[in-house]
Design a protein around this motif. Sequence first.
Motif, mmCIF file in Angstrom:
data_model
loop_
_atom_site.group_PDB
_atom_site.id
_atom_site.type_symbol
_atom_site.label_atom_id
_atom_site.label_comp_id
_atom_site.label_asym_id
_atom_site.label_seq_id
_atom_site.Cartn_x
_atom_site.Cartn_y
_atom_site.Cartn_z
ATOM 1 N N ASN A 130 -6.185 -7.368 -39.636
ATOM 2 C CA ASN A 130 -5.449 -6.143 -39.922
ATOM 3 C C ASN A 130 -5.767 -4.972 -38.994
ATOM 4 O O ASN A 130 -4.999 -4.013 -38.948
ATOM 5 N N THR A 131 -6.880 -5.018 -38.285
ATOM 6 C CA THR A 131 -7.296 -3.858 -37.497
ATOM 7 C C THR A 131 -7.372 -4.157 -36.006
ATOM 8 O O THR A 131 -6.829 -3.418 -35.190
ATOM 9 N N GLU A 181 -9.258 -2.712 -48.444
ATOM 10 C CA GLU A 181 -8.426 -3.736 -49.071
ATOM 11 C C GLU A 181 -9.150 -4.246 -50.318
ATOM 12 O O GLU A 181 -10.373 -4.120 -50.430
ATOM 13 N N ALA A 186 -7.420 -9.813 -46.920
ATOM 14 C CA ALA A 186 -6.898 -10.183 -45.599
ATOM 15 C C ALA A 186 -7.157 -11.643 -45.266
ATOM 16 O O ALA A 186 -6.488 -12.214 -44.395
#
Length: 298
Positions: free
Chosen positions: A109-110, A173, A252
């Motif tokens: 996600n990053t 998250e 994730a």
Amino acid sequence: MRQPKFSLEQVAAFVAVAEELHFGRAAERLGMSQPPLSRQVQKLERAVGVRLLERDNRKVELTEAGRAFLTEAHRMLALVETAGDLARRVDRGAAGTLRLGFTATSAINTLGPLLRRLTEELPDVDVILHEQVTPAQLDGLLRGELDLALGRPPLDASTHTAAALTSRTVFREPLCAVVPGNHRLADLTRPLRATDFTTEKVIGYSPVEARYFHDLTVRYLQEPRIEHQVQQILTVILLVAAGRGVALVPAAARNLGIDGVKYCALKDPGQVELRAIWRRDSTSKVLQRVLTMLPEHH
């Protein structure tokens, strides 16, 4: 052998005369009067040790040596301009090197969006990637081997580490459960509670190399029956897929694409944090630019 010593101003003066083949026009082009221009060219010829220009009252011509020198003079001036441009881009953080540490799940996600943005906005920044668990990333920062880490809290509580490093949260998250696809918990339609895991074998995390997820697991499940302790989330999921137990992972992890498992929501799961971590004393302009590209969660 004596090395010729001449200045860039002398080279630029020669190039202007060589291209214009006229001292008056060359002087006007450089915004100076003709006598100083002539002196610059004469100094250059003395430094090089050969005549570069043939001149009389009617015309100016390049000698054979002058034509050869003109080619190299163009290269010299271009190199100086390129070097200056590079220095300016480095000073703005638009060029240089970023040594970046990351964990496997941070890449989902990053890291991916960050690398895409770097490619688009800072193409002259060379990114060197290091996939490591968080403690190894912290060691890399302290030893000067990394510029930026994408890791998990908390930072080491030791005085040395706490004083040397700083961080900020860039992603949050929920925690979720991962169970074998044919497991009884996979069939429940409600969020799972800690009591659902009382009789289950749990794939846990190393209390040293993966302390953050170890603490999250123990805190949520209270007294889990730990079957294995590993470092990497990917390894945890593979063990679950092999039927060795169940585990808690960040949401994730669903995107890792491991077959044979099911991800289940948890009741009151708490948040999993990812932090950008760097040295307090870093002077890297590239690092400062990259930090502006990362989201900030308060």
